[in-house]
Write a protein that holds these residues in place. Structure first.
Motif, PDB file in Angstrom:
ATOM      1  N   ALA A  48      22.584   8.702 -47.810  1.00  0.00           N
ATOM      2  CA  ALA A  48      23.542   9.815 -47.830  1.00  0.00           C
ATOM      3  C   ALA A  48      23.717  10.328 -46.404  1.00  0.00           C
ATOM      4  O   ALA A  48      22.763  10.328 -45.616  1.00  0.00           O
ATOM      5  N   GLY A  49      24.936  10.768 -46.090  1.00  0.00           N
ATOM      6  CA  GLY A  49      25.120  11.363 -44.770  1.00  0.00           C
ATOM      7  C   GLY A  49      24.183  12.532 -44.567  1.00  0.00           C
ATOM      8  O   GLY A  49      23.626  12.732 -43.479  1.00  0.00           O
ATOM      9  N   LEU A  50      24.004  13.320 -45.625  1.00  0.00           N
ATOM     10  CA  LEU A  50      23.064  14.437 -45.617  1.00  0.00           C
ATOM     11  C   LEU A  50      22.510  14.608 -47.019  1.00  0.00           C
ATOM     12  O   LEU A  50      23.259  14.604 -47.994  1.00  0.00           O
ATOM     13  N   ILE A  51      21.195  14.743 -47.102  1.00  0.00           N
ATOM     14  CA  ILE A  51      20.540  15.153 -48.342  1.00  0.00           C
ATOM     15  C   ILE A  51      20.330  16.655 -48.269  1.00  0.00           C
ATOM     16  O   ILE A  51      19.783  17.161 -47.286  1.00  0.00           O
ATOM     17  N   VAL A  52      20.759  17.371 -49.316  1.00  0.00           N
ATOM     18  CA  VAL A  52      20.376  18.766 -49.483  1.00  0.00           C
ATOM     19  C   VAL A  52      19.364  18.786 -50.627  1.00  0.00           C
ATOM     20  O   VAL A  52      19.679  18.364 -51.746  1.00  0.00           O
ATOM     21  N   THR A  53      18.183  19.246 -50.354  1.00  0.00           N
ATOM     22  CA  THR A  53      17.123  19.177 -51.351  1.00  0.00           C
ATOM     23  C   THR A  53      17.394  20.078 -52.547  1.00  0.00           C
ATOM     24  O   THR A  53      18.232  20.979 -52.501  1.00  0.00           O
TER      25      THR A  53
END
Length: 371
Positions: A48-53
């Motif tokens: 993923a470009g960014l993981i948000v937890t």
């Protein structure tokens, strides 16, 4: 033409693509500590470009569900450091979602068995997740909350600041996302249905938004605006949230965020996990107008959209310039290699809803990748 697979500069972060893993509560962190399963789960999804937890409690008081992770103890931070190290080793970027649930809790989860806290002492018509002595999880009614005294609010703002600082400096996160959505504490202060206060934190839109701005300023002061995002859900009814006139409320909020140089705004469109066209008030909510209010106030942060997006809808949103990034939730649960599958138009796994909350590796780390 810009696509969801193109790179993007997000505040201080350079992302490989515009596909974001949305925050997803999974209730698999006993004693609020992420363990081996979390290390595997998040590193599997590092493309993923960014993981948000998953939402992560900033304090014991901020916890509302059993077996969700925290950021207020050394063992919790050490657990998260193992997760961030694994994600970074796999080439990913990861931000933690900072969470105070407010009234969406149960007295058995609160310090000393006390009442959950809220802007006003209004019990939510909602449920939370507990684990019975036999180890089986169950959903139960939330407990009656008590109204926060204004003198307590600086302490909660400080909890957000401290958690953000620890997340970056000790747990190794690349960024933080303030949870201002889905009927939790910050959202409870924003909404007229949950905020019946008559002090400086209630009544007018300006007063109801005060806590949000105080939290944003504290967090950005601790870790930098370029590492900070915020999630908002203007019309969702999640956790018994409501407002009689959400458009001017959230236009005011995003305009106020416009000069704070945040990395991104994460907007949940419609009912969280439900209808995208859901609205409250007298007319449909205008998300284009919301974005215009942000841009007109000088906001340069990325516009991240969420709720019910598939590849076609996501591609259109980015190509048209409506959104800079798109977050996917359930699709990432069942497809650890979602980015690759979307790029190749590969068949997608279906998520097993029975394993969403609690349990072990089944429905968590055992979904297959595509050949």
């Amino acid at each position: 033409m810009t696509t969801i697979f193109d790179p993007l500069r997000l505040g201080d972060l350079a992302l490989a693509n515009r596909i974001v893993m949305a925050p997803l509560t999974r209730n698999r962190s006993p004693n609020a500590v992420p363990g081996d399963l979390a290390v595997t789960y998040y590193s599997q999804r590092a493309t993923a470009g960014l993981i948000v937890t998953e939402a992560t409690a900033i304090s014991h008081q901020g916890q509302g569900y059993a077996d969700v992770p925290g950021l207020y103890g050394a063992d919790q931070l050490a657990g998260w450091k193992r997760v961030t190290d694994a994600v970074h080793a796999a080439g990913g970027k990861i931000a933690v979602q900072l969470w105070h649930v407010g009234r969406i809790s149960h007295n058995t989860l609160q310090p000393g068995g006390g009442k959950p806290v809220a802007p006003s002492a209004i019990r939510a018509k909602s449920k939370t997740y507990l684990v019975k002595p036999d180890g089986i999880g169950e959903f139960v009614e939330t407990s009656e909350p008590r109204a926060l005294d204004a003198a307590e609010l600086p302490g909660i703002v400080e909890d957000f600041r401290r958690a953000a600082k620890a997340a970056i400096e000790e747990a190794g996160f690349d960024g933080v996302e303030i949870h201002g959505a889905n009927g939790y504490l910050i959202d409870q202060f924003l909404r007229s249905g949950t905020n019946h206060r008559n002090d400086n934190y209630g009544g007018s839109i300006e007063n109801r938004a005060r806590l949000l701005f105080e939290v944003v300023d504290a967090v950005t002061g601790a870790v930098g605006a370029g590492k900070t995002g915020i999630r908002l859900s203007p019309v969702t009814p999640a956790n018994d949230a409501s407002d009689t006139d959400p458009q001017p409320l959230f236009n005011h909020v995003v305009a106020g965020l416009g000069n704070r140089d945040l990395a991104y705004l994460h907007i949940v469109e419609g009912a969280t996990g439900g209808a995208r066209d859901f609205s409250q008030g007298d007319k449909p909510f205008d998300y284009a107008d919301l974005k215009a209010a942000y841009r007109n106030a000088g906001g340069q942060g990325a516009w991240l959209v969420n709720n019910g997006y598939d590849k076609e809808l996501a591609e259109k949103a980015v190509a048209d310039g409506y959104a800079d990034l798109v977050a996917f939730g359930k699709l990432f649960i069942a497809n650890p290699d979602l980015v690759s599958r979307l790029k190749r138009n590969a068949e997608l796994n279906d998520p097993d809803k029975a394993t969403f909350y609690g349990g072990n590796s089944r429905g968590y780390t055992d979904y297959p990748t595509a050949a």
